[in-house]
Scaffold this active site. Sequence first.
Site, PDB file in Angstrom:
ATOM      1  N   PHE A 121     -12.125   3.235  -0.066  1.00  0.00           N
ATOM      2  CA  PHE A 121     -11.851   4.596  -0.551  1.00  0.00           C
ATOM      3  C   PHE A 121     -10.980   5.413   0.400  1.00  0.00           C
ATOM      4  CE2 PHE A 121     -15.870   3.204  -2.412  1.00  0.00           C
ATOM      5  CZ  PHE A 121     -15.586   3.352  -3.764  1.00  0.00           C
ATOM      6  N   ARG A 149      -7.943   7.260   2.355  1.00  0.00           N
ATOM      7  CA  ARG A 149      -6.718   7.939   1.923  1.00  0.00           C
ATOM      8  C   ARG A 149      -5.643   7.715   2.958  1.00  0.00           C
ATOM      9  NH1 ARG A 149     -10.049  13.306   1.580  1.00  0.00           N
ATOM     10  NH2 ARG A 149     -11.289  11.935   2.894  1.00  0.00           N
ATOM     11  N   PHE A 204      -8.937  18.358  -4.477  1.00  0.00           N
ATOM     12  CA  PHE A 204      -8.091  17.789  -5.540  1.00  0.00           C
ATOM     13  C   PHE A 204      -7.779  18.775  -6.657  1.00  0.00           C
ATOM     14  CE2 PHE A 204      -6.989  13.410  -4.558  1.00  0.00           C
ATOM     15  CZ  PHE A 204      -7.568  13.381  -3.294  1.00  0.00           C
ATOM     16  N   LEU A 205      -7.719  20.046  -6.275  1.00  0.00           N
ATOM     17  CA  LEU A 205      -7.298  21.090  -7.223  1.00  0.00           C
ATOM     18  C   LEU A 205      -6.038  21.768  -6.700  1.00  0.00           C
ATOM     19  CD1 LEU A 205     -10.669  22.736  -8.365  1.00  0.00           C
ATOM     20  CD2 LEU A 205      -9.189  21.203  -9.661  1.00  0.00           C
ATOM     21  N   GLY A 254       0.783  20.537  -7.724  1.00  0.00           N
ATOM     22  CA  GLY A 254       1.833  19.749  -7.074  1.00  0.00           C
ATOM     23  C   GLY A 254       2.809  19.159  -8.074  1.00  0.00           C
ATOM     24  N   GLY A 283       1.153  10.766  -7.196  1.00  0.00           N
ATOM     25  CA  GLY A 283       1.936   9.548  -6.990  1.00  0.00           C
ATOM     26  C   GLY A 283       1.204   8.665  -6.000  1.00  0.00           C
ATOM     27  N   CYS A 341      -1.651   4.080  -5.391  1.00  0.00           N
ATOM     28  CA  CYS A 341      -2.974   3.837  -5.979  1.00  0.00           C
ATOM     29  C   CYS A 341      -3.214   4.527  -7.324  1.00  0.00           C
ATOM     30  CB  CYS A 341      -4.033   4.247  -4.985  1.00  0.00           C
ATOM     31  SG  CYS A 341      -3.842   3.300  -3.476  1.00  0.00           S
ATOM     32  N   LYS A 358       3.068  11.991  -0.401  1.00  0.00           N
ATOM     33  CA  LYS A 358       2.322  13.154   0.099  1.00  0.00           C
ATOM     34  C   LYS A 358       2.624  13.245   1.582  1.00  0.00           C
ATOM     35  CE  LYS A 358      -1.950  10.741   1.222  1.00  0.00           C
ATOM     36  NZ  LYS A 358      -3.386  10.704   1.138  1.00  0.00           N
ATOM     37  N   ARG A 392       5.716   4.487  -2.328  1.00  0.00           N
ATOM     38  CA  ARG A 392       5.412   3.775  -3.574  1.00  0.00           C
ATOM     39  C   ARG A 392       5.009   4.785  -4.660  1.00  0.00           C
ATOM     40  NH1 ARG A 392       1.428  -0.859  -1.270  1.00  0.00           N
ATOM     41  NH2 ARG A 392       0.883   0.820   0.165  1.00  0.00           N
TER      42      ARG A 392
HETATM   43  P1  NAD Z   1      -0.124  -3.312   1.284  1.00  0.00           P
HETATM   44  O1  NAD Z   1       0.950  -3.744   0.392  1.00  0.00           O
HETATM   45  O2  NAD Z   1       0.101  -2.218   2.278  1.00  0.00           O
HETATM   46  O3  NAD Z   1      -0.666  -4.561   2.122  1.00  0.00           O
HETATM   47  C1  NAD Z   1      -0.950  -5.813   1.557  1.00  0.00           C
HETATM   48  C2  NAD Z   1      -0.658  -6.864   2.609  1.00  0.00           C
HETATM   49  O4  NAD Z   1      -1.114  -8.131   2.129  1.00  0.00           O
HETATM   50  C3  NAD Z   1       0.841  -7.042   2.902  1.00  0.00           C
HETATM   51  O5  NAD Z   1       1.061  -6.924   4.300  1.00  0.00           O
HETATM   52  C4  NAD Z   1       1.158  -8.449   2.391  1.00  0.00           C
HETATM   53  O6  NAD Z   1       2.157  -9.107   3.142  1.00  0.00           O
HETATM   54  C5  NAD Z   1      -0.184  -9.126   2.543  1.00  0.00           C
HETATM   55  N1  NAD Z   1      -0.398 -10.323   1.717  1.00  0.00           N
HETATM   56  C6  NAD Z   1      -0.019 -10.560   0.438  1.00  0.00           C
HETATM   57  N2  NAD Z   1      -0.451 -11.780   0.046  1.00  0.00           N
HETATM   58  C7  NAD Z   1      -1.117 -12.316   1.083  1.00  0.00           C
HETATM   59  C8  NAD Z   1      -1.815 -13.541   1.281  1.00  0.00           C
HETATM   60  N3  NAD Z   1      -1.923 -14.448   0.322  1.00  0.00           N
HETATM   61  N4  NAD Z   1      -2.370 -13.759   2.493  1.00  0.00           N
HETATM   62  C9  NAD Z   1      -2.274 -12.857   3.487  1.00  0.00           C
HETATM   63  N5  NAD Z   1      -1.648 -11.672   3.342  1.00  0.00           N
HETATM   64  C10 NAD Z   1      -1.083 -11.399   2.156  1.00  0.00           C
HETATM   65  O7  NAD Z   1      -1.356  -2.925   0.339  1.00  0.00           O
HETATM   66  P2  NAD Z   1      -2.499  -1.838   0.602  1.00  0.00           P
HETATM   67  O8  NAD Z   1      -1.982  -0.490   0.335  1.00  0.00           O
HETATM   68  O9  NAD Z   1      -3.163  -2.140   1.899  1.00  0.00           O
HETATM   69  O10 NAD Z   1      -3.494  -2.187  -0.591  1.00  0.00           O
HETATM   70  C11 NAD Z   1      -4.263  -3.356  -0.585  1.00  0.00           C
HETATM   71  C12 NAD Z   1      -5.312  -3.230  -1.663  1.00  0.00           C
HETATM   72  O11 NAD Z   1      -6.217  -2.180  -1.337  1.00  0.00           O
HETATM   73  C13 NAD Z   1      -4.774  -2.906  -3.059  1.00  0.00           C
HETATM   74  O12 NAD Z   1      -5.584  -3.546  -4.009  1.00  0.00           O
HETATM   75  C14 NAD Z   1      -4.959  -1.405  -3.145  1.00  0.00           C
HETATM   76  O13 NAD Z   1      -5.101  -0.950  -4.472  1.00  0.00           O
HETATM   77  C15 NAD Z   1      -6.249  -1.214  -2.401  1.00  0.00           C
HETATM   78  N6  NAD Z   1      -6.402   0.117  -1.789  1.00  0.00           N
HETATM   79  C16 NAD Z   1      -5.338   0.704  -1.159  1.00  0.00           C
HETATM   80  C17 NAD Z   1      -5.512   1.940  -0.532  1.00  0.00           C
HETATM   81  C18 NAD Z   1      -4.371   2.663   0.133  1.00  0.00           C
HETATM   82  O14 NAD Z   1      -4.529   3.824   0.457  1.00  0.00           O
HETATM   83  N7  NAD Z   1      -3.234   2.042   0.353  1.00  0.00           N
HETATM   84  C19 NAD Z   1      -6.780   2.545  -0.543  1.00  0.00           C
HETATM   85  C20 NAD Z   1      -7.840   1.893  -1.188  1.00  0.00           C
HETATM   86  C21 NAD Z   1      -7.632   0.673  -1.808  1.00  0.00           C
HETATM   87  C1  UGA Z   2      -6.222   7.830  -3.156  1.00  0.00           C
HETATM   88  C2  UGA Z   2      -7.703   8.211  -3.090  1.00  0.00           C
HETATM   89  O1  UGA Z   2      -7.826   9.572  -2.666  1.00  0.00           O
HETATM   90  C3  UGA Z   2      -8.465   7.314  -2.107  1.00  0.00           C
HETATM   91  O2  UGA Z   2      -9.849   7.626  -2.121  1.00  0.00           O
HETATM   92  C4  UGA Z   2      -8.274   5.865  -2.565  1.00  0.00           C
HETATM   93  O3  UGA Z   2      -8.900   4.972  -1.648  1.00  0.00           O
HETATM   94  C5  UGA Z   2      -6.797   5.541  -2.641  1.00  0.00           C
HETATM   95  O4  UGA Z   2      -6.125   6.464  -3.532  1.00  0.00           O
HETATM   96  C6  UGA Z   2      -6.617   4.155  -3.204  1.00  0.00           C
HETATM   97  O5  UGA Z   2      -7.361   3.712  -4.038  1.00  0.00           O
HETATM   98  O6  UGA Z   2      -5.710   3.494  -2.738  1.00  0.00           O
HETATM   99  P1  UGA Z   2      -4.089   8.217  -1.594  1.00  0.00           P
HETATM  100  O7  UGA Z   2      -3.315   7.456  -2.621  1.00  0.00           O
HETATM  101  O8  UGA Z   2      -3.891   7.916  -0.162  1.00  0.00           O
HETATM  102  O9  UGA Z   2      -5.663   8.037  -1.864  1.00  0.00           O
HETATM  103  O10 UGA Z   2      -3.726   9.745  -1.799  1.00  0.00           O
HETATM  104  P2  UGA Z   2      -4.466  11.087  -2.280  1.00  0.00           P
HETATM  105  O11 UGA Z   2      -4.671  11.974  -1.125  1.00  0.00           O
HETATM  106  O12 UGA Z   2      -5.628  10.806  -3.134  1.00  0.00           O
HETATM  107  O13 UGA Z   2      -3.315  11.717  -3.190  1.00  0.00           O
HETATM  108  C7  UGA Z   2      -2.869  11.056  -4.364  1.00  0.00           C
HETATM  109  C8  UGA Z   2      -1.814  11.885  -5.042  1.00  0.00           C
HETATM  110  O14 UGA Z   2      -2.382  13.076  -5.607  1.00  0.00           O
HETATM  111  C9  UGA Z   2      -0.700  12.358  -4.108  1.00  0.00           C
HETATM  112  O15 UGA Z   2       0.527  12.300  -4.780  1.00  0.00           O
HETATM  113  C10 UGA Z   2      -1.084  13.793  -3.794  1.00  0.00           C
HETATM  114  O16 UGA Z   2       0.008  14.595  -3.445  1.00  0.00           O
HETATM  115  C11 UGA Z   2      -1.686  14.214  -5.128  1.00  0.00           C
HETATM  116  N1  UGA Z   2      -2.645  15.348  -4.987  1.00  0.00           N
HETATM  117  C12 UGA Z   2      -3.829  15.160  -4.382  1.00  0.00           C
HETATM  118  C13 UGA Z   2      -2.302  16.577  -5.521  1.00  0.00           C
HETATM  119  O17 UGA Z   2      -1.208  16.760  -6.091  1.00  0.00           O
HETATM  120  N2  UGA Z   2      -3.209  17.592  -5.429  1.00  0.00           N
HETATM  121  C14 UGA Z   2      -4.416  17.438  -4.818  1.00  0.00           C
HETATM  122  O18 UGA Z   2      -5.195  18.416  -4.768  1.00  0.00           O
HETATM  123  C15 UGA Z   2      -4.730  16.194  -4.283  1.00  0.00           C
END
Ligand code: NAD
Ligand code: UGA
Length: 439
Positions: free
Chosen positions: A155, A157, A255-256, A259, A263, A266, A327, A334
């Site tokens: 979870f 951010r 989250f209110l 914006g 984006g 996630c 943000k 992305r």
């Molecule tokens: P990311 O693209 O930043 O990182 C993924 C990494 O995995 C990359 O470095 C890639 O090279 C590597 N990879 C791909 N295939 C592989 C393999 N077979 N073996 C080893 N490495 C491999 O992605 P992320 O943002 O860290 O997100 C990962 C997952 O977590 C997604 O499912 C996403 O939805 C979830 N998630 C992301 C966030 C976030 O804030 N970014 C928060 C919560 C959950």
């Molecule tokens: C979000 C969730 O907040 C995390 O809990 C979750 O783990 C993550 O997605 C995920 O699953 O990967 P994140 O994408 O880092 O995290 O960003 P947020 O802070 O949630 O913002 C998401 C989007 O909503 C941004 O574009 C932000 O600018 C927008 N936002 C957020 C608003 O426009 N207004 C708000 O009040 C809050």
Amino acid sequence: MTLSPSIAVIGAGYVGLIQAVGLSKQDHNVVCIDVSEERVAQLQKGVPPIYEDGLEDLLSEVIAAGRISFSLDIKEAETCSTFFVAVGTPTDEKTGNANLSYLYSAIEDIAKVAAKDAIVVVKSTVPIGTCERLQIRLDELVPEKKLAVVSNPEFLREGRAIRDFFHPERVVLGGNNADALAKVREIYGVFETANVPFVVSDWFSSETIKYAANAFLAMKVTFINEIANLTQTVGGDIETVSQGIGLDSRIGEQFLRVGPGYGGSCFPKDTLALATMARRHGVQQQILEAVIAVNDNRRYMILRRVEDILGQDLRGCKVAVLGIAFKANTDDIRDSSAISIIHTLLDEGVIVRAYDPMAKYENNDHKYAQSASVEDAMKDADLTLIVTEWDEFKTFDYNKQLSSVQQAKILDLRLSLKARQDELSDWDLNFIGINSENS
Ligand code: NAD
Ligand code: UGA
């Protein structure tokens, strides 16, 4: 010298790297595996491949303590009893589903090296039912190893990922193997001691919690953005409205913030994956589909506001876009709303110069200039559009730019300058969600 690892983290991205570094800091010995040569080479030198506040220092600290190593080779993980999988699950552009190819590839690798009774913890965000299918796949591949799959959604951010790792609001675990669940719980012992709530259930509930949480938050953001359309048209101040409703503890103030539309890597992908999955099962999520549609349309709402300020024919107008990241405090672009706004403006013939303190964006189809500073982006601008809520844009000395812009007009999509209206009285200052005639 690095100690023999007991925990492997597969994927060194936003989630995997923070998980690996965080667990090392909590005294676990960790190996972090990635398929990207560049990423692993950087990490082996102690250089974070992503921008995240505090990451560089923490990374140096755990490397110096010998508690973490980085590798391309999954064999380095053969001493590990737990494999956290944090590979990407991006949108499959053809179907809208989550693309699980990286996940399955990682699972095949783990099956090759894992010892008997090892645990595979899925941190990637995956469609409901995925963990059950992964368990079936592992039982087919290496039945003698009796590997157990546990769901453990993340979870955090971006921009505050390290803080979120060390201070989670809850830990969610799902599975059908009590021993495996207990062992993962033990790894997170620090959180148990700190009285962080644990929600332990089956795979399906755990996977649903992750998607439902993101969908709900995306809905909250979209809700306030729609109310902002109303205040902007009819009258009122969206910030006061947010405050007034958020003080009701049943609603909550987070989250209110109005914006440019949500984006990031996630919300857009997870809302789409959930809606697509639900349709496939014949249980259409109507609220969620409306959220997605409203958010997709937001760029046109913003375009109309730009037209109100600059006139209907935007061809040749110069717009400075401040903020490219989705943000503040991240370099992640992305699915950034800033980029969809830039494309929308370019389609109207606008000349765009954009600046971001961290994010970089190049696109051969949509030609625009990326500036090296706010000053450079604003030079000769007819309008300055604040899209990302970076502190630099909140504190910038706009008055100094008065002589270098074509028109002293600002449209602030994050209400970053609201507190500075008196100081910026020489500017035509417009705020999203605020009706300029009766504010
Ligand atoms: P990311 O693209 O930043 O990182 C993924 C990494 O995995 C990359 O470095 C890639 O090279 C590597 N990879 C791909 N295939 C592989 C393999 N077979 N073996 C080893 N490495 C491999 O992605 P992320 O943002 O860290 O997100 C990962 C997952 O977590 C997604 O499912 C996403 O939805 C979830 N998630 C992301 C966030 C976030 O804030 N970014 C928060 C919560 C959950
Ligand atoms: C979000 C969730 O907040 C995390 O809990 C979750 O783990 C993550 O997605 C995920 O699953 O990967 P994140 O994408 O880092 O995290 O960003 P947020 O802070 O949630 O913002 C998401 C989007 O909503 C941004 O574009 C932000 O600018 C927008 N936002 C957020 C608003 O426009 N207004 C708000 O009040 C809050």
